[in-house]
Design an enzyme around this catalytic site. Structure first.
Site, PDB file in Angstrom:
ATOM      1  N   GLU A 186       0.832  -1.201   0.000  1.00  0.00           N
ATOM      2  CA  GLU A 186       0.000   0.000   0.000  1.00  0.00           C
ATOM      3  C   GLU A 186       0.873   1.262   0.000  1.00  0.00           C
ATOM      4  OE1 GLU A 186      -3.212  -0.841  -0.649  1.00  0.00           O
ATOM      5  OE2 GLU A 186      -3.197   1.311  -1.052  1.00  0.00           O
TER       6      GLU A 186
HETATM    7  C1  LIG Z   1       2.456  -9.539   0.868  1.00  0.00           C
HETATM    8  C2  LIG Z   1       2.154  -8.530  -0.194  1.00  0.00           C
HETATM    9  C3  LIG Z   1       0.829  -8.278  -0.515  1.00  0.00           C
HETATM   10  C4  LIG Z   1       0.535  -7.364  -1.527  1.00  0.00           C
HETATM   11  N1  LIG Z   1      -0.767  -7.184  -1.903  1.00  0.00           N
HETATM   12  C5  LIG Z   1      -1.019  -6.471  -3.024  1.00  0.00           C
HETATM   13  C6  LIG Z   1      -2.315  -6.433  -3.573  1.00  0.00           C
HETATM   14  O1  LIG Z   1      -3.261  -7.022  -3.034  1.00  0.00           O
HETATM   15  N2  LIG Z   1      -2.526  -5.759  -4.709  1.00  0.00           N
HETATM   16  C7  LIG Z   1      -1.526  -5.115  -5.343  1.00  0.00           C
HETATM   17  O2  LIG Z   1      -1.766  -4.537  -6.385  1.00  0.00           O
HETATM   18  N3  LIG Z   1      -0.268  -5.119  -4.849  1.00  0.00           N
HETATM   19  C8  LIG Z   1       0.004  -5.781  -3.710  1.00  0.00           C
HETATM   20  N4  LIG Z   1       1.290  -5.816  -3.216  1.00  0.00           N
HETATM   21  C9  LIG Z   1       2.321  -5.082  -3.891  1.00  0.00           C
HETATM   22  C10 LIG Z   1       2.834  -3.901  -3.085  1.00  0.00           C
HETATM   23  O3  LIG Z   1       1.903  -2.875  -3.065  1.00  0.00           O
HETATM   24  C11 LIG Z   1       4.170  -3.490  -3.676  1.00  0.00           C
HETATM   25  O4  LIG Z   1       5.110  -4.480  -3.346  1.00  0.00           O
HETATM   26  C12 LIG Z   1       4.631  -2.147  -3.198  1.00  0.00           C
HETATM   27  O5  LIG Z   1       3.835  -1.136  -3.723  1.00  0.00           O
HETATM   28  C13 LIG Z   1       6.091  -1.866  -3.531  1.00  0.00           C
HETATM   29  O6  LIG Z   1       6.357  -2.129  -4.857  1.00  0.00           O
HETATM   30  P1  LIG Z   1       7.608  -3.024  -5.276  1.00  0.00           P
HETATM   31  O7  LIG Z   1       7.525  -4.276  -4.496  1.00  0.00           O
HETATM   32  O8  LIG Z   1       7.640  -3.149  -6.734  1.00  0.00           O
HETATM   33  O9  LIG Z   1       8.837  -2.235  -4.764  1.00  0.00           O
HETATM   34  P2  LIG Z   1       9.645  -1.082  -5.563  1.00  0.00           P
HETATM   35  O10 LIG Z   1       8.669  -0.152  -6.108  1.00  0.00           O
HETATM   36  O11 LIG Z   1      10.597  -1.729  -6.465  1.00  0.00           O
HETATM   37  O12 LIG Z   1      10.392  -0.407  -4.353  1.00  0.00           O
HETATM   38  C14 LIG Z   1      11.673  -0.821  -3.878  1.00  0.00           C
HETATM   39  C15 LIG Z   1      12.234   0.255  -2.930  1.00  0.00           C
HETATM   40  O13 LIG Z   1      12.394   1.478  -3.643  1.00  0.00           O
HETATM   41  C16 LIG Z   1      11.709   2.541  -3.016  1.00  0.00           C
HETATM   42  N5  LIG Z   1      11.163   3.408  -4.040  1.00  0.00           N
HETATM   43  C17 LIG Z   1      10.545   3.063  -5.200  1.00  0.00           C
HETATM   44  N6  LIG Z   1      10.195   4.170  -5.869  1.00  0.00           N
HETATM   45  C18 LIG Z   1      10.573   5.223  -5.123  1.00  0.00           C
HETATM   46  C19 LIG Z   1      10.477   6.622  -5.270  1.00  0.00           C
HETATM   47  N7  LIG Z   1       9.882   7.158  -6.322  1.00  0.00           N
HETATM   48  N8  LIG Z   1      10.969   7.406  -4.287  1.00  0.00           N
HETATM   49  C20 LIG Z   1      11.542   6.878  -3.195  1.00  0.00           C
HETATM   50  N9  LIG Z   1      11.674   5.559  -3.002  1.00  0.00           N
HETATM   51  C21 LIG Z   1      11.182   4.732  -3.961  1.00  0.00           C
HETATM   52  C22 LIG Z   1      10.626   1.875  -2.192  1.00  0.00           C
HETATM   53  O14 LIG Z   1      10.297   2.671  -1.084  1.00  0.00           O
HETATM   54  C23 LIG Z   1      11.298   0.570  -1.770  1.00  0.00           C
HETATM   55  O15 LIG Z   1      12.072   0.804  -0.633  1.00  0.00           O
HETATM   56  C24 LIG Z   1       1.580  -6.694  -2.175  1.00  0.00           C
HETATM   57  C25 LIG Z   1       2.902  -6.926  -1.823  1.00  0.00           C
HETATM   58  C26 LIG Z   1       3.196  -7.857  -0.854  1.00  0.00           C
HETATM   59  C27 LIG Z   1       4.630  -8.138  -0.556  1.00  0.00           C
END
Ligand SMILES: Cc1cc2nc3c(=O)[nH]c(=O)nc-3n(C[C@H](O)[C@H](O)[C@H](O)COP(=O)(O)OP(=O)(O)OC[C@H]3O[C@@H](n4cnc5c(N)ncnc54)[C@H](O)[C@@H]3O)c2cc1C
Ligand SMILES: Cc1cc2nc3c(=O)[nH]c(=O)nc-3n(C[C@H](O)[C@H](O)[C@H](O)COP(=O)(O)OP(=O)(O)OC[C@H]3O[C@@H](n4cnc5c(N)ncnc54)[C@H](O)[C@@H]3O)c2cc1C
Lengths: 311, 596, 249
Positions: free
Chosen positions: B439
Site C-alpha cells: 500500500e
Molecule cells: C504480501 C504482499 C501483498 C501485496 N498485496 C497487493 C495487492 O493485493 N494488490 C496489489 O496490487 N499489490 C500488492 N502488493 C504489492 C505492493 O503494493 C508493492 O510491493 C509495493 O507497492 C512496492 O512495490 P515493489 O515491491 O515493486 O517495490 P519497488 O517499487 O521496487 O520499491 C523498492 C524500494 O524502492 C523505493 N522506491 C521506489 N520508488 C521510489 C520513489 N519514487 N521514491 C523513493 N523511493 C522509492 C521503495 O520505497 C522501496 O524501498 C503486495 C505486496 C506484498 C509483498
C-alpha cells in the site's frame, strides 16, 4: 435445638458424604436427626442409625421417592421441618437441587456450600470460584444449608444407635417422571473435568512405561491421564494429553506430576490444582517448589509401590 | 499461542474523549452510532476477535495457505471462521445501508478493524481487500455493476481483490502493461499478469471479484492511460446466479516472511482466451479512482501497525509477569518475575505509550474523515479533509514503522524464548514487516507527505495543525504538578521541531528537492511522534479533569504517567529527527552512486 | 408460548477478583462486568426454542442496578425479543430475586423459565430452584439437553457421576449446565436491533416484593494460600498424608 440432616443415598446404600454433613451439624451443635427418604431404603436408614452422633432417623419410604426428585422431596422436608433450627444436606448434585427448593418453601434463605461453621448462625462459604471466602450470618429462623464435604472431617459411620422412626410420605406431586439414568462407570474422566489427574513426563522413558505404570494408578484413583509436552513430543501419548500453557489448563483436586521437571509452561496449566504431588528423582526439580507433597524417588519403584499402597 | 483481549477501555476512552464519538453521532446518517451502541458493538466484536479469530492466528501462521492446481487452500479453520464472520454481518459494518451494510462511521469501523487485525492479521486482509473493492465499485461503478456485486460483497459472500502490481510496476503504477480489449458488447477481455495479489484466490467464499488496472488499446502512456475493470472469478448471470469460470487464475503463491495464512498470488488473466470484465467508471481514469480510495486503504494498513503492536504488547506483558529470572536490581530475597527489572519496564512502557499514542492518532483521523464526509458545513468538511490528507501518510508510515520497532521489543522481552517460533512472539514481528511495504512503502508515504501534502500548499495545513498543538501546550501549562511540566516542555520542543522542519521543507522543496527528500522519512516520523504526543497530552488533560472530579479509576493516573513516559522517551527524540531533516540532506546525497 | 430468561450482571469470568484489604468484599471498582455465562447459555437455549417454532417470544429479565441494562441489551443482541429490568440498588439475594421473577411471571405468564444454574459471583446455585418452589412448578436443574414437545419437556440433567433424563409437564423451570449449548456470537445487525427493542424498567415496590437481605456478609477474606510444600519420606507417608491431611483420596 434440633437439626435435620438429609441423607444422601441410592436406596441401597448411604453415601459417605452424609458423614461430612453430620460433622457440620455437630459443629453447629444440637440434637441431630437424619431424614432418609427413598423407596425400599430400610438398609439406608439402618446405616444412618449407626452414625456416631445421630439421635434419630426418620424414614419416609414410598415409591415416589425412589428417584429422589426435588419436587417430591422438598414437599416432604417441608412437612417435617417443624421444630428444626437447621436443615442440612451435602453440596452434591442432589443436595443443591433440593435444598434451595426447601428454603423457598419455608421462606428462608439458603446458604450454599459452607466450608466452616463459626456459630449456629454464622458460616463460611466460598464465592467467586473459591477466590473469596465469605463469612455470612443468617437472620432466618431456620437455616437451610448445603455442606461442602471437604470442609468437614466425616464422623464415624459406626457407633451410634439411633431409633428409626417411620414418617408419613407426602403426596406424590407428579411433577417429574424419570425416563432414564446413566451412570458412567468404567470410562476414565476427561482431563478438563477430572477430580484427580495423573500426569507423566519425559521421566517415564517410553510410551510403554507410561501406560504400564500410570494406567493402573489412574484406575485406582478414577483419574484422568495427562502429560508434559516433552512426553507428548517423545510420542509417549497423543497430543490431547498435554497439560500446560499450550495444552490443557486443569485444576483438579489432586494432581500427580510424575517424572515431570516443572517448567513454567507446564506449571501454567496445573498450578491451580488443589493438591499437587510430585514424584521426581531430582530433589532440585522445580516441580517441588509448587508441590504440596514431594517424593524424591525413582518413579519406577515409587509408582508400583503407590499402586499397592492404595490397595 | 497467545490470547488477545481487545483493549476496550483505552478504545472507549479514545472514542469518547479524544475522537468525539458523540459529535460523529450527530453527523447526518450516523445517528445510530450512539456511544452506548458503540460500546456494545466493540464488546461483541471483541468477543468474536478473541474467541474465533485469535485462536487461528498461530495455527494459520504455521500451516500457511497452500496452492495446488491453480487454486489456493486456506489453513484449517479459516473457512469456517470466515463464514461465521460474514454471517455475523461484520463485513458490512461501514458499508452503504442501501446495499445491505450498516452504514456506521469510519470511527467505529477503525476500532473494530483494529480488533480483527490484532487477533488475526492474515485473516483480516481478506475483508480489508473486499472493503477496498466495495469502495471502488461504490464510488465509480455503474448502477448495474453496483447491484450485481455490492450486495454479495457487503454480505461477505463474495470477496474482493485489488490487482495493481505487476512485475515491472510496483511503486510506480505508470509502468502497468496489462491490456483490456473491448469486445464491442460493452465487455472487455483482459490479458496480463499481476503479482502480489492478496487473497487473489482462496476457498472461503463462492466468488472473488477482482478489480484490475489495465490499459485499453491506444491509451496514452503513463498514469493517464490506465483504466479500472471488474473481473469476477465466476461470471455473474443476469439473474444473479454464478455462471462460467472466468479466465483469471492464481498460478502460484509467494513464500513469505510473515502473514503466512494470507495468500499472496500471482494472477494470470487471459491465458486461455481472455478474462471477461467490464470497465469501472471512465476510460483512463483508473488511477484517479485508486487515489481516491487510497486514503482508506492506507489508513487501514496504518491500523495494522497499532493492532500488531498491541498484540505483541499483550504477549510480552503476560510473559514478563510469569518469567522468573534474577534478583531485583535493588535487592530481593528471591528471584523475581522479569517485569520487576527496570529495562523490561522501559520496554513495556515504550510499547504501551506508543500503542496508546498511535491509537489516539488513528482514531482522531478517522473521526476527521467522518466529518470531512458528512459535516453539514462546507468549510468544516474542507478543513477536516485537509487534516485527513495531511495525516494519512503519517498514519500509514509512522504506525507501521513503529510497529516494527515495538514487535521487535516484544521479542526482546521474551529473551531466547522470543526467538523460538513456538512462543509466538516472533510471528507478530514477522507479520508486522509487510506493513511498511505494501500500500505504498514508507518512502512513498513520506514523499507524498512532504511534496503533495506540505510543499505544494506552502505548508498551510500543517501550520494550522501546529496552531492547534500550541493550544494544547498552553492548556498543559496551566496544570499543576511535575508531570504536566515535563509533558508541556517536551510537547513544546516537539512542536518547535516540527515547525522548523516544515518551514525548511516549504522553503527548500522547490530549489533542492533531493536534499529535502533525504529527510522525507525522518520528517514523517517526526510528525508522527509529535502528533502522537499531542494526542497523549490531550488524553492526559482529560485524565486530569477526571481525577479532579474525583473519579477514582486507576486508568486516569496511569494515562498521565504513560504520557509522561512518552514525553521523556519518545517526544525527546523529536529534536534529533528535526536536525536530520534540516541538516541531513547534504550527507545523504554526498556520495556519487559510483562511490558506493 | 413465552419463555422468560433471568440474566445476571456479574464480574467477567476472565477477571481475577481481589479481596478488599478491609475485608468488606471483593474489589469491583472498574472491573469488567459481563453476563453470567450460564445465563448466556439460557438465552441461547430460549432463542433456539423460538427459532424452532416452539416458543413465540423470549423475554430477558434482570434484577439489579441500572447498569444491568447493558446485560439486557446483550441478551437482546443474542436474540431475546424484549426485556425487563427490575431496578434496585439493594444487594438482591436469591430468594428476593426468585420472588421478583415470580411477580414478573405473574404478568407475563411464561410456560418455561430458563435460569443459569448458578451465578459466578456468589456461586449460590439457588434462584431457579427457589422460583420453581414459589410457583409450585417442576424444576429441571443442571440441564444438558432439552427437548420440548407440546406441553411436555424431556430434559437430561447432569448428576454426580452421570446423567438422568426426566419428563416434565409445562409450565416449568430449567437451569442450564455448561454442556447444554454453545452460545452464539451476536451478529452486528442484531446488536443494532437490540438498541431499539423494548426494555421496561420496574421497581421491586411496583411488584410488591420485599427484597430485604436475609443474610449479612460479615467479612470476606482470601482463601488460604498454598502452604509451602513438604517432602514426604516414602510412599506410605505420601498416601497417609493424602488421606488424612489433604483428604483428597
Ligand atoms: C504480501 C504482499 C501483498 C501485496 N498485496 C497487493 C495487492 O493485493 N494488490 C496489489 O496490487 N499489490 C500488492 N502488493 C504489492 C505492493 O503494493 C508493492 O510491493 C509495493 O507497492 C512496492 O512495490 P515493489 O515491491 O515493486 O517495490 P519497488 O517499487 O521496487 O520499491 C523498492 C524500494 O524502492 C523505493 N522506491 C521506489 N520508488 C521510489 C520513489 N519514487 N521514491 C523513493 N523511493 C522509492 C521503495 O520505497 C522501496 O524501498 C503486495 C505486496 C506484498 C509483498
Ligand atoms: C512455547 C513453548 C510452549 C510450551 N508449552 C508446554 C506445555 O503446554 N506443557 C508442557 O508440559 N511443556 C511445555 N513446554 C515445554 C517445557 O518448556 C518443558 O520442555 C517440558 O514441560 C518438559 O517436560 P518434562 O518435565 O516431561 O521433561 P524434562 O524437563 O526433561 O523433565 C523430566 C523429569 O523427569 C525426571 N526423571 C527422569 N527419570 C526419572 C525417574 N526414573 N524417576 C523419577 N524422575 C525421573 C527428571 O529428574 C526430570 O525432572 C513448552 C515450551 C515452549 C518453548
Amino acid at each position: 435445638m434440633s437439626l435435620l440432616v438429609i441423607a444422601e443415598h441410592d436406596n441401597a446404600a448411604l453415601k459417605a458424604v452424609t458423614l461430612n454433613t453430620v460433622a457440620a451439624a455437630q459443629k453447629i451443635g444440637g440434637e441431630i436427626h437424619v431424614l432418609v427418604a427413598g423407596s425400599g431404603c430400610a438398609a439406608v436408614a439402618a446405616a444412618a442409625a449407626k452414625i456416631a452422633g445421630v439421635s434419630k432417623v426418620k424414614l419416609a419410604d414410598a415409591a415416589h421417592y425412589a428417584d429422589q426428585t426435588a419436587e417430591n422431596l422438598a414437599a416432604l422436608v417441608q412437612a417435617n421441618a417443624a421444630g428444626y433450627s437447621h436443615i442440612l444436606a451435602a453440596a452434591t448434585g442432589g443436595g443443591k437441587n433440593l435444598l434451595p427448593r426447601v428454603a423457598a418453601l419455608l421462606d428462608v434463605a439458603q446458604i450454599s456450600e459452607i466450608t466452616a461453621v463459626e456459630s449456629p448462625d454464622t458460616f463460611v462459604r466460598p464465592t467467586y470460584a473459591g477466590n473469596a471466602m465469605a463469612t455470612v450470618k443468617s437472620a432466618d429462623a431456620v437455616k437451610v444449608i448445603t455442606v461442602r464435604s471437604t470442609g468437614f472431617d466425616p464422623v464415624a459411620a459406626e457407633g451410634g444407635s439411633a431409633a428409626v422412626e417411620a414418617v408419613a410420605a407426602a403426596a406424590d406431586l407428579g411433577l417429574a417422571k424419570m425416563t432414564g439414568r446413566e451412570i458412567t462407570k468404567s470410562a476414565r474422566p476427561e482431563l478438563g473435568a477430572a477430580k484427580v489427574i495423573v500426569s507423566g513426563g519425559r521421566g517415564m522413558g517410553s510410551g510403554e512405561n507410561y501406560h504400564k505404570l500410570l494406567e493402573p494408578l489412574a484406575d485406582k484413583l478414577n483419574a484422568a491421564l495427562g502429560a508434559s509436552r516433552a512426553a507428548v513430543d517423545a510420542g509417549f501419548v497423543p497430543n490431547d494429553y498435554q497439560v500446560g500453557q499450550t495444552g490443557k489448563i486443569v485444576a483438579p483436586q489432586l494432581y500427580f506430576a510424575i517424572g515431570i521437571s516443572g517448567a513454567i509452561q507446564h506449571l501454567a496449566g496445573m498450578k491451580d490444582s488443589k493438591v499437587i504431588v510430585a514424584i521426581n528423582k531430582d530433589e532440585d526439580a522445580p516441580i517441588f517448589q509448587v508441590a504440596d507433597y514431594g517424593l524424591v524417588a525413582d518413579l519406577f519403584q515409587a509408582v508400583p509401590e503407590l499402586i499397592a499402597e492404595l490397595g | 499461542m497467545s490470547a488477545y483481549t481487545p483493549p476496550l477501555k483505552d478504545m472507549q476512552f479514545v472514542l469518547r474523549e479524544l475522537a468525539g464519538i458523540d459529535k460523529v453521532a450527530q453527523l447526518p446518517g450516523y445517528e445510530d452510532a450512539s456511544p452506548d451502541l458503540v460500546d456494545s458493538i466493540l464488546e461483541e466484536a471483541g468477543k468474536f476477535a478473541g474467541g474465533v479469530l485469535a485462536p487461528l492466528n498461530w495455527s494459520g501462521d504455521q500451516e500457511g495457505a497452500s496452492w495446488k492446481d491453480k487454486a489456493v487452500t486456506m489453513p484449517a479453520g479459516f473457512k469456517a471462521a470466515y463464514t461465521q464472520f460474514a454471517e455475523a454481518g461484520w463485513n458490512g459494518l461501514s458499508c452503504d445501508a442501501a446495499y445491505g451494510g450498516q452504514g456506521l462511521p469510519k470511527l467505529v469501523s477503525a476500532a473494530v478493524q483494529e480488533m480483527w487485525k490484532a487477533s488475526n492479521m492474515a485473516f483480516s486482509l481478506c475483508p480489508l481487500l473486499t472493503l477496498g473493492a466495495i469502495e471502488a465499485l461504490h464510488l465509480s461503478g455503474s448502477d448495474q455493476q453496483k447491484s450485481t456485486y455490492l450486495p454479495n460483497m457487503i454480505a461477505g459472500k463474495w470477496t474482493g481483490t485489488m490487482n495493481l502490481t505487476e512485475p515491472q510496476a510496483g511503486s510506480d503504477l505508470a509502468a502497468i502493461r496489462s491490456r483490456a480489449v473491448p469486445q464491442g458488447d460493452g465487455t472487455y477481455k483482459i490479458f496480463g499478469q499481476k503479482i502480489f495479489i492478496t487473497y487473489g484466490d482462496h476457498d472461503m467464499a463462492e466468488n472473488i471479484v477482482h478489480l484490475v488496472l489495465a490499459r485499453t488499446p491506444n491509451a496514452p502512456e503513463g498514469v493517464k492511460g490506465i483504466s479500472l475493470f471488474v473481473v469476477p472469478k465466476f461470471l455473474v448471470n443476469a439473474d444473479g446466479s454464478l455462471g462460467a469460470r472466468n479466465d483469471a487464475y492464481c498460478v502460484s503463491i509467494e513464500h513469505k516472511l510473515g502473514i503466512h495464512a494470507s495468500p499472496t498470488c500471482v494472477m494470470a488473466f487471459g491465458d486461455n482466451g481472455g478474462a471477461i470484465g467490464t470497465m469501472v467508471g471512465q476510460e483512463n481514469a483508473g488511477l484517479k479512482y485508486m487515489f481516491i480510495m487510497m486514503n482508506a486503504a492506507r489508513f487501514a494498513v496504518g491500523l495494522e501497525g497499532v493492532a500488531l503492536s498491541e498484540r505483541a504488547y499483550q504477549h510480552a506483558l503476560a510473559y514478563a509477569k510469569e518469567r522468573i529470572q534474577g534478583r531485583d536490581i535493588a535487592g530481593s530475597a528471591a528471584s523475581v518475575a522479569i517485569v520487576h527489572h527496570p529495562d523490561i519496564r522501559r520496554m513495556l512502557m515504550q510499547m504501551k505509550s506508543l500503542n496508546e499514542a498511535m491509537r489516539a492518532l488513528a482514531y482522531t483521523v478517522a473521526a476527521a474523515h467522518d466529518a470531512a464526509a458528512r459535516h453539514p458545513d462546507e468549510a468544516e468538511r474542507k478543513r477536516n479533509q485537509a487534516y485527513v490528507d495531511l495525516m494519512i501518510p503519517v498514519v500509514k508510515g509512522w504506525l507501521t514503522e513503529t510497529s516494527n520497532e515495538l514487535t521487535y521489543l516484544g521479542v526482546q522481552i521474551h529473551g531466547g524464548m522470543g526467538f523460538v517460533e513456538e512462543t509466538g512472539a516472533a510471528q507478530h514481528q514477522r507479520d508486522a514487516r509487510i506493513t511498511t511495504i505494501y500500500e505504498g512503502t514508507t518512502g512513498i508515504q513520506a514523499n507524498d507527505l512532504i511534496g503533495r501534502k506540505i510543499a505544494r500548499e506552502g505548508g498551510a495545513t500543517i501550520k494550522a495543525v501546529i496552531g492547534l498543538m500550541r493550544q494544547t501546550e498552553a492548556e498543559l501549562a496551566q496544570q499543576p504538578g511535575a508531570e504536566f511540566a515535563v509533558i508541556k516542555t517536551a510537547l513544546g520542543k516537539g512542536i518547535t521541531a516540527v515547525s522548523e522542519a516544515a518551514d525548511y521543507i516549504v522553503a527548500n522543496y522547490g530549489n533542492d528537492i533531493r536534499a529535502v527528500s533525504v529527510g522525507a522519512v525522518p520528517f514523517l516520523k517526526l510528525l508522527g511522534i509529535v502528533a502522537g504526543g499531542w494526542q497523549m497530552a490531550r488524553a492526559a488533560l482529560v485524565a486530569q479533569a477526571k481525577i479532579a472530579a474525583n473519579d477514582k479509576d486507576p486508568f486516569y493516573p496511569a494515562k498521565i504517567a504513560t504520557t509522561r513516559f512518552y514525553a521523556d522517551h519518545v517526544l525527546s527524540t523529536a529534536a534529533g529527527l528535526a536536525h536530520a531533516v534540516v541538516h541531513g540532506g547534504a550527507g545523504g546525497m554526498a556520495l556519487d552512486v559510483a562511490m558506493f | 408460548m413465552k419463555i422468560l430468561v433471568p440474566v445476571k450482571r456479574v464480574v467477567d469470568y476472565n477477571v481475577k477478583v481481589r479481596v478488599k484489604a478491609d475485608g468488606t468484599g471483593v474489589d469491583l471498582a472498574n472491573v469488567k462486568m459481563s453476563m453470567n455465562p450460564f445465563d448466556e447459555i439460557a438465552i441461547e437455549e430460549a432463542v433456539r426454542l423460538r427459532e424452532a417454532g416452539i416458543a413465540k417470544e423470549v423475554i430477558a429479565v434482570s434484577c439489579g442496578v441500572a447498569a444491568c441494562q447493558e446485560t439486557l441489551r446483550t441478551a437482546m443482541a443474542i436474540g431475546a425479543d424484549r426485556s425487563i429490568l427490575v431496578e434496585s440498588d439493594v444487594d438482591l439475594q436469591p430468594l428476593a430475586v426468585a420472588k421478583l421473577i415470580k411477580a414478573v411471571a405473574a404478568k407475563e405468564q411464561p410456560q418455561i423459565v430458563i435460569f443459569g444454574k448458578q451465578a459466578i459471583d456468589d456461586d449460590a446455585n439457588q434462584t431457579g430452584q427457589m422460583f420453581a418452589a414459589l410457583m409450585g412448578w417442576p424444576q429441571a436443574t443442571f440441564a444438558s439437553k432439552v427437548v420440548v414437545s407440546g406441553d411436555t419437556a424431556s430434559v437430561t440433567r447432569e448428576i454426580d457421576g452421570g446423567a438422568e433424563t426426566l419428563e416434565f409437564k409445562l409450565p416449568m423451570v430449567i437451569t442450564t449446565d455448561l454442556r447444554l449449548n454453545e452460545p452464539r456470537y451476536a451478529t452486528l445487525p442484531n446488536i443494532m436491533k437490540a438498541k431499539k427493542k423494548q426494555l421496561d424498567v420496574l421497581k421491586p415496590a411496583d411488584l410488591g416484593v420485599d427484597v430485604t437481605p436475609r443474610l449479612t456478609t460479615l467479612k470476606v477474606s482470601e482463601p488460604p494460600k498454598r502452604g509451602a510444600g513438604i517432602k514426604v519420606a516414602d510412599v506410605k507417608d505420601l498416601v497417609a498424608k493424602l488421606k488424612n491431611e489433604a483428604k483428597v483420596i
